[in-house]
Scaffold this active site. Sequence first.
Site, PDB file in Angstrom:
ATOM      1  N   GLY A  20      -4.438   4.236 -12.528  1.00  0.00           N
ATOM      2  CA  GLY A  20      -3.538   3.103 -12.329  1.00  0.00           C
ATOM      3  C   GLY A  20      -2.136   3.102 -11.605  1.00  0.00           C
ATOM      4  O   GLY A  20      -1.196   2.432 -11.506  1.00  0.00           O
ATOM      5  N   LYS A  21      -2.236   4.298 -10.772  1.00  0.00           N
ATOM      6  CA  LYS A  21      -1.220   4.288  -9.858  1.00  0.00           C
ATOM      7  C   LYS A  21      -0.812   3.128  -9.017  1.00  0.00           C
ATOM      8  O   LYS A  21       0.349   2.886  -8.821  1.00  0.00           O
ATOM      9  CB  LYS A  21      -1.245   5.561  -8.885  1.00  0.00           C
ATOM     10  CG  LYS A  21      -1.295   7.091  -9.772  1.00  0.00           C
ATOM     11  CD  LYS A  21      -1.066   8.069  -8.443  1.00  0.00           C
ATOM     12  CE  LYS A  21      -2.430   8.277  -7.713  1.00  0.00           C
ATOM     13  NZ  LYS A  21      -3.516   8.474  -8.483  1.00  0.00           N
ATOM     14  N   THR A  22      -1.818   2.600  -8.308  1.00  0.00           N
ATOM     15  CA  THR A  22      -1.524   1.417  -7.444  1.00  0.00           C
ATOM     16  C   THR A  22      -1.122   0.183  -8.351  1.00  0.00           C
ATOM     17  O   THR A  22      -0.247  -0.400  -7.757  1.00  0.00           O
ATOM     18  CB  THR A  22      -2.815   1.080  -6.487  1.00  0.00           C
ATOM     19  OG1 THR A  22      -2.989   2.275  -5.895  1.00  0.00           O
ATOM     20  CG2 THR A  22      -2.431  -0.015  -5.461  1.00  0.00           C
ATOM     21  N   LYS A  43       1.394   5.147   1.528  1.00  0.00           N
ATOM     22  CA  LYS A  43       0.039   5.776   0.776  1.00  0.00           C
ATOM     23  C   LYS A  43      -0.329   6.873   1.847  1.00  0.00           C
ATOM     24  O   LYS A  43      -1.172   6.615   2.699  1.00  0.00           O
ATOM     25  CB  LYS A  43      -0.971   4.987   0.597  1.00  0.00           C
ATOM     26  CG  LYS A  43      -2.293   5.500  -0.012  1.00  0.00           C
ATOM     27  CD  LYS A  43      -2.064   5.677  -1.378  1.00  0.00           C
ATOM     28  CE  LYS A  43      -3.420   6.295  -2.392  1.00  0.00           C
ATOM     29  NZ  LYS A  43      -3.233   6.486  -3.497  1.00  0.00           N
ATOM     30  N   ASP A  60      -5.914   0.495  -1.849  1.00  0.00           N
ATOM     31  CA  ASP A  60      -4.724   0.703  -2.300  1.00  0.00           C
ATOM     32  C   ASP A  60      -3.702   0.693  -1.490  1.00  0.00           C
ATOM     33  O   ASP A  60      -2.701   0.083  -1.683  1.00  0.00           O
ATOM     34  CB  ASP A  60      -4.738   1.956  -2.992  1.00  0.00           C
ATOM     35  CG  ASP A  60      -5.721   2.135  -4.080  1.00  0.00           C
ATOM     36  OD1 ASP A  60      -5.923   1.014  -4.600  1.00  0.00           O
ATOM     37  OD2 ASP A  60      -5.915   3.646  -4.660  1.00  0.00           O
ATOM     38  N   GLU A 122       3.199   6.587  -2.719  1.00  0.00           N
ATOM     39  CA  GLU A 122       2.171   6.742  -3.698  1.00  0.00           C
ATOM     40  C   GLU A 122       1.112   8.042  -3.531  1.00  0.00           C
ATOM     41  O   GLU A 122       0.803   8.066  -2.313  1.00  0.00           O
ATOM     42  CB  GLU A 122       1.264   5.430  -4.219  1.00  0.00           C
ATOM     43  CG  GLU A 122       0.197   5.507  -4.937  1.00  0.00           C
ATOM     44  CD  GLU A 122      -0.768   4.599  -5.019  1.00  0.00           C
ATOM     45  OE1 GLU A 122      -1.991   4.778  -5.184  1.00  0.00           O
ATOM     46  OE2 GLU A 122      -0.164   3.354  -4.970  1.00  0.00           O
TER      47      GLU A 122
END
Length: 235
Positions: A20-22, A43, A60, A122
């Site tokens: 769930g980084k994004t 990104k 993302d 990210e």
Amino acid sequence: MTTEERRRGLFVTGTDTDVGKTVVSRGLMHALRASGLPVRGFKPVAAGCERTAHGLRNGDALALQRLSDGSPAYHVTNPVALEPAIAPHLAAAQIGTQLRAADLADHIRANALAGEGVNLVEGAGGWLVPLNRRETLADLAHCLGYPVILVVAIRLGCINHSLLSAAAIRDSGLSLAGWIANCTAAETPLLDEQVDAIRERLGAPLLGRIGFAADPTPATVAAQLDHDALGGLFA
């Protein structure tokens, strides 16, 4: 790099892929913008991109682009878009290119917001995902010098994964600004106990606990973050 330059960015990593980084990055960007800080998301490397009429695109990266101040072009947000949904260094090798931490860091610096702006970077997968034979994404984070936020998916194995990741981040000489607990399943056995076990051992502040949602929005995620703690990162 000066202390002020370090404060202008955050590096978001995870204990693994699909943690769930994004989701968290979008929530962080929303919260920072709501506090009056301009934000730009990056990104640097995205694998598993889809072919479109405009070229390779990653969902993302598109999400970060949409929330970024200054309306950056897609290639600014995601300079390296790779089609195969495999580890970035393997995907890059398939098309005959090599990823370098210094090149990615130079791109981010050249396109970063200046002044009071916050630049959120990210990562891809976990902390030590390879970029090439010798470098990992940890080397990119080290080049940038940004404080690190660790996203932990609360599930079986998360205590070990979070402690190992935190140790590796600190071994890289970087500041672990905090961690965020992300509930990725509707039902998680011993959820509170696992969060407490990490909190007692990690040695970094818990910046938020994100409840499970099938389609979380940046606003709903932002509402579950500790805004006082986040504000302290850029005080």
